[in-house]
Design an enzyme around this catalytic site. Structure first.
Site, PDB file in Angstrom:
ATOM      1  N   ASN A  39      67.297  83.182  36.079  1.00  0.00           N
ATOM      2  CA  ASN A  39      68.266  82.213  37.055  1.00  0.00           C
ATOM      3  C   ASN A  39      67.689  82.238  38.409  1.00  0.00           C
ATOM      4  O   ASN A  39      67.106  83.117  38.885  1.00  0.00           O
ATOM      5  CB  ASN A  39      69.532  82.720  36.685  1.00  0.00           C
ATOM      6  CG  ASN A  39      69.938  84.283  37.135  1.00  0.00           C
ATOM      7  OD1 ASN A  39      69.188  84.894  36.887  1.00  0.00           O
ATOM      8  ND2 ASN A  39      71.029  84.583  37.405  1.00  0.00           N
ATOM      9  N   GLU A  52      67.888  80.056  30.906  1.00  0.00           N
ATOM     10  CA  GLU A  52      67.638  79.336  29.987  1.00  0.00           C
ATOM     11  C   GLU A  52      66.979  77.813  30.261  1.00  0.00           C
ATOM     12  O   GLU A  52      66.195  77.338  29.452  1.00  0.00           O
ATOM     13  CB  GLU A  52      68.878  78.892  28.914  1.00  0.00           C
ATOM     14  CG  GLU A  52      69.741  80.040  28.516  1.00  0.00           C
ATOM     15  CD  GLU A  52      70.617  80.671  29.139  1.00  0.00           C
ATOM     16  OE1 GLU A  52      70.609  80.613  30.513  1.00  0.00           O
ATOM     17  OE2 GLU A  52      71.492  81.257  28.691  1.00  0.00           O
ATOM     18  N   CYS A  83      75.863  79.528  29.132  1.00  0.00           N
ATOM     19  CA  CYS A  83      76.901  78.672  29.595  1.00  0.00           C
ATOM     20  C   CYS A  83      76.920  77.479  28.535  1.00  0.00           C
ATOM     21  O   CYS A  83      75.948  77.015  27.840  1.00  0.00           O
ATOM     22  CB  CYS A  83      76.630  78.364  30.845  1.00  0.00           C
ATOM     23  SG  CYS A  83      75.524  77.288  31.307  1.00  0.00           S
TER      24      CYS A  83
HETATM   25  N1  THU Z   1      73.548  82.191  34.059  1.00  0.00           N
HETATM   26  C1  THU Z   1      72.429  82.140  33.259  1.00  0.00           C
HETATM   27  O1  THU Z   1      71.207  82.024  33.898  1.00  0.00           O
HETATM   28  N2  THU Z   1      72.727  82.039  31.958  1.00  0.00           N
HETATM   29  C2  THU Z   1      73.551  81.741  31.493  1.00  0.00           C
HETATM   30  O2  THU Z   1      73.780  81.403  30.184  1.00  0.00           O
HETATM   31  C3  THU Z   1      74.911  82.297  31.993  1.00  0.00           C
HETATM   32  C4  THU Z   1      74.842  82.226  33.548  1.00  0.00           C
HETATM   33  C5  THU Z   1      73.503  82.568  35.489  1.00  0.00           C
HETATM   34  C6  THU Z   1      73.810  81.428  36.403  1.00  0.00           C
HETATM   35  C7  THU Z   1      74.071  82.188  37.719  1.00  0.00           C
HETATM   36  O3  THU Z   1      73.058  82.226  38.654  1.00  0.00           O
HETATM   37  C8  THU Z   1      74.616  83.681  37.193  1.00  0.00           C
HETATM   38  O4  THU Z   1      74.265  83.719  35.710  1.00  0.00           O
HETATM   39  C9  THU Z   1      76.093  83.618  37.528  1.00  0.00           C
HETATM   40  O5  THU Z   1      76.728  82.911  36.775  1.00  0.00           O
END
Ligand code: THU
Length: 130
Positions: A39, A52, A83
């Site tokens: 992320n 992802e 998500c």
């Molecule tokens: N996040 C992801 O990278 N992937 C997911 O499937 C769930 C959430 C990240 C987005 C954000 O930077 C942090 O987790 C908190 O939501």
């Protein structure tokens, strides 16, 4: 290198100064090659991107459009599910039976599939006859 190790390595490089919630993702393309993403947050919060999405972008940039396996890891006590938006993104490039492993740094793993994560998915068939 295992998908788990690849996901751990990229998890360490995640840029998450706002949520302090690092996520790493590793996907295997149909060729067998492994692509990773983390992320990447932004001070303008909605501009942040998920792990992802980064892994998918790396795969497509390398010339592949089919994935066969996904591994997602976070530092949380329980495995973190992709998500909603990422479920749709994964479904674009992976069949319903593609295994998705959600994991924690401490070693917990939960197995599911793309189809189980996104029942009733919108796909190209829904636009037929329009
Ligand atoms: N996040 C992801 O990278 N992937 C997911 O499937 C769930 C959430 C990240 C987005 C954000 O930077 C942090 O987790 C908190 O939501």
């Amino acid at each position: 290198m295992t998908l788990r190790q690849a996901a751990i390595d990229v998890w360490e490089r995640a840029y998450a100064p706002y949520s302090n919630f690092k996520v790493g993702a590793a996907i295997r393309g149909a060729s067998g090659a492994v692509y990773v993403g983390c992320n990447v947050e932004n001070v303008a919060y909605p501009e942040g991107t998920c792990a992802e999405a980064g892994a998918i972008a790396a795969m497509v940039a390398a010339g592949e459009t089919k994935l066969t396996e996904i591994y997602v890891i976070a530092g949380s006590p329980s495995p973190v599910p992709p998500c909603g938006g990422c479920r749709q993104k994964l479904a674009e490039f992976g069949a319903g039976d593609v295994p998705v492993t959600m994991a924690t740094m401490s070693g917990a793993e939960q197995a599911t599939t793309i189809a189980a994560l996104l029942p009733g998915a919108f796909d190209a068939g829904h636009m037929e006859g329009n």
